[in-house]
Design a protein around this motif. Structure first.
Motif, PDB file in Angstrom:
ATOM      1  N   ARG A   5      24.909  12.002  79.943  1.00 51.68           N
ATOM      2  CA  ARG A   5      25.954  12.707  80.679  1.00 51.68           C
ATOM      3  C   ARG A   5      26.787  13.607  79.775  1.00 51.68           C
ATOM      4  NH1 ARG A   5      27.189   6.746  82.653  1.00 51.68           N
ATOM      5  NH2 ARG A   5      26.766   6.616  80.418  1.00 51.68           N
ATOM      6  N   THR A  33      26.625  16.592  78.428  1.00 52.41           N
ATOM      7  CA  THR A  33      25.849  17.827  78.544  1.00 52.41           C
ATOM      8  C   THR A  33      26.059  18.750  77.347  1.00 52.41           C
ATOM      9  OG1 THR A  33      26.093  17.661  80.956  1.00 52.41           O
ATOM     10  CG2 THR A  33      25.319  19.758  80.072  1.00 52.41           C
ATOM     11  N   ARG A  63      23.088  20.278  75.085  1.00 53.53           N
ATOM     12  CA  ARG A  63      22.931  21.725  74.899  1.00 53.53           C
ATOM     13  C   ARG A  63      22.791  22.071  73.418  1.00 53.53           C
ATOM     14  NH1 ARG A  63      27.049  22.657  79.255  1.00 53.53           N
ATOM     15  NH2 ARG A  63      25.884  23.320  81.095  1.00 53.53           N
ATOM     16  N   ARG A  98      16.442  20.622  83.365  1.00 56.46           N
ATOM     17  CA  ARG A  98      16.988  19.583  84.240  1.00 56.46           C
ATOM     18  C   ARG A  98      18.278  18.988  83.678  1.00 56.46           C
ATOM     19  NH1 ARG A  98      13.803  17.363  88.269  1.00 56.46           N
ATOM     20  NH2 ARG A  98      11.667  18.139  88.408  1.00 56.46           N
ATOM     21  N   ALA A  99      18.299  18.760  82.363  1.00 58.81           N
ATOM     22  CA  ALA A  99      19.432  18.062  81.749  1.00 58.81           C
ATOM     23  C   ALA A  99      20.645  18.952  81.529  1.00 58.81           C
ATOM     24  CB  ALA A  99      19.005  17.451  80.421  1.00 58.81           C
ATOM     25  N   THR A 100      20.462  20.280  81.491  1.00 56.42           N
ATOM     26  CA  THR A 100      21.583  21.186  81.232  1.00 56.42           C
ATOM     27  C   THR A 100      21.857  22.126  82.404  1.00 56.42           C
ATOM     28  OG1 THR A 100      20.096  22.755  80.086  1.00 56.42           O
ATOM     29  CG2 THR A 100      21.218  21.097  78.738  1.00 56.42           C
ATOM     30  N   ASP A 101      20.837  22.862  82.848  1.00 57.34           N
ATOM     31  CA  ASP A 101      21.048  23.809  83.947  1.00 57.34           C
ATOM     32  C   ASP A 101      21.345  23.091  85.259  1.00 57.34           C
ATOM     33  OD1 ASP A 101      20.464  25.707  82.062  1.00 57.34           O
ATOM     34  OD2 ASP A 101      18.375  25.951  82.679  1.00 57.34           O
ATOM     35  N   SER A 102      20.756  21.898  85.433  1.00 56.27           N
ATOM     36  CA  SER A 102      21.008  21.082  86.627  1.00 56.27           C
ATOM     37  C   SER A 102      21.682  19.781  86.214  1.00 56.27           C
ATOM     38  CB  SER A 102      19.688  20.806  87.367  1.00 56.27           C
ATOM     39  OG  SER A 102      19.019  22.000  87.701  1.00 56.27           O
ATOM     40  N   ALA A 103      22.705  19.905  85.375  1.00 50.17           N
ATOM     41  CA  ALA A 103      23.340  18.730  84.787  1.00 50.17           C
ATOM     42  C   ALA A 103      23.931  17.800  85.838  1.00 50.17           C
ATOM     43  CB  ALA A 103      24.421  19.168  83.801  1.00 50.17           C
ATOM     44  N   PHE A 149      21.205  15.762  87.376  1.00 50.09           N
ATOM     45  CA  PHE A 149      20.657  14.880  86.353  1.00 50.09           C
ATOM     46  C   PHE A 149      21.578  13.677  86.140  1.00 50.09           C
ATOM     47  CE2 PHE A 149      19.765  13.546  81.965  1.00 50.09           C
ATOM     48  CZ  PHE A 149      18.381  13.484  81.987  1.00 50.09           C
ATOM     49  N   CYS A 150      22.879  13.914  86.079  1.00 47.20           N
ATOM     50  CA  CYS A 150      23.832  12.818  85.886  1.00 47.20           C
ATOM     51  C   CYS A 150      23.844  11.894  87.101  1.00 47.20           C
ATOM     52  CB  CYS A 150      25.229  13.379  85.633  1.00 47.20           C
ATOM     53  SG  CYS A 150      25.405  14.240  84.044  1.00 47.20           S
TER      54      CYS A 150
END
Length: 367
Positions: free
Chosen positions: A227, A229, A233, A259-264, A267-268
């Protein structure tokens, strides 16, 4: 004064010099008890076209600063290194280290007691190799080390697998511990649960310059809150700026960072869903371990609106079919459930970023 030297350093008080040397020692490092096997433990992100191989990391290397001079070397030697494996000693309570002679065990490394983290890749799926003998149970060794390290770390597959799309349906002996092994987890130990392993391939000089694997690149394994982010990044930006390999050669990592940054946000949310599922998995284990009576089970586990896999307690160890945990309701208001959740060890989800200076994972490239 030369830009590359500090000739007045020897004029400093010895106490100050020793303090400066100690600041150059790597911070908390992650020590891997074993190697991850490619065909049983794939690096994430899920959906990659082919598995990415994992190799031993240099976490156990003697710090570079020890090569500078005798004074620096003595500081390193006195930094409470604690040997494991064949050279392990008996602890203060007189409890000896239970050696784990497995085919995938790394050579003993220097684990700093109360400072470093011990990680276990192994899970029950390792016993399914057709070309190798079954791996001995590592949990006694892992438990012994976990109680003496700063924290313990294990793969999500050992407890409850993590997938980005939320389709975690299976809870089977090939991917999780058995309920009888719940006793190896201690409420006094912090456990990091690795949801995804992300290897960043770069040279040692690139790693040192990037500053994400320690000041001198001597902390090749980093555990990061999924979480967080901003930290994710940072690793993404380092991955993009490498010179040794263009990002276009690693589309699976591009998908992961997207997925982990642009759609954080999504993802969280998935991480939180996994955490709640893990609590259900733990409660299922505890019910089996403690032989909870049937009338209490009916109060703890509410029947779902639709089919959710095999009856949870129809068999002594595992269900006959996958369980849809998102559709299996746990009565969290039940006094017994609240008590057990209060006694549940602290499991913290993390992402594992590993520095690899080899060209593994590329077709035709050598390890």
């Amino acid at each position: 004064m030369s830009a590359k030297g500090f000739p007045k350093f020897q004029d400093l008080p010895v106490e100050l010099r020793l303090m400066i040397w100690s600041f150059c020692i790597p911070r908390c490092r992650v020590y891997e008890m074993d190697l991850a096997r490619t065909d049983e433990h794939l690096t994430f992100p899920a959906g990659a076209e082919r598995p990415r191989e994992l190799w031993a990391s240099p976490s156990g290397r003697i710090p570079i600063i020890s090569r500078v001079c005798r004074e620096a070397r003595e500081v390193v030697q006195k930094s409470h290194f604690y040997l494991t494996g064949e050279e392990a000693q008996t602890d203060e309570d007189g409890v000896p280290y239970p050696p784990w002679d497995a085919w995938n065990t790394n050579k003993p490394v220097r684990l700093r007691k109360g400072f470093d983290v011990v990680h276990l890749h192994w899970h029950r799926g390792y016993d399914r190799h057709v070309y190798l003998p079954g791996a001995p149970n590592p949990w006694p060794s892992f438990q012994w080390l976990a109680k003496r390290a700063a924290a313990a770390s294990l793969s999500a597959e050992s407890l409850h697998p993590f997938n980005y799309d939320g389709n975690n349906k299976a809870f089977s002996p090939s991917t999780t511990i058995g309920y009888e092994e719940v006793e190896y987890f201690s409420p006094q130990v912090l456990y990091y649960v690795v949801l995804a392993i992300v290897e960043l391939h770069m040279s040692d000089s690139e790693a040192a310059e990037a500053q994400v694997f320690g000041a001198l690149g001597e902390e090749p394994i980093q555990l990061v809150d999924p979480r967080d982010t901003a930290s994710v990044r940072r690793f993404r930006d380092v991955w993009r700026c490498r010179q040794s390999r263009p990002p276009s050669e690693e589309p699976d990592l591009a998908e992961f960072f997207s997925r982990a940054t642009d759609s954080a946000g999504a993802f969280c949310e998935r991480v939180e869903q996994w955490r709640q599922e893990l609590e259900k998995v733990w409660m299922w284990h505890k019910c089996l371990q403690l032989s909870v009576p049937g009338d209490v089970l009916a109060e703890i586990w509410a029947e779902p609106a639709g089919p959710a896999g095999a009856p949870i307690f129809g068999f002594p160890t595992v269900p006959s079919r996958p369980i849809h945990w998102t559709r299996r309701e746990l009565n969290r208001q039940h006094p017994w459930v609240q008590t057990q959740l209060g006694l549940m060890p602290r499991f913290e989800p993390v992402l594992m970023f590993r520095h690899c200076n080899n060209m593994c994972g590329i077709a035709g490239a050598g390890p």
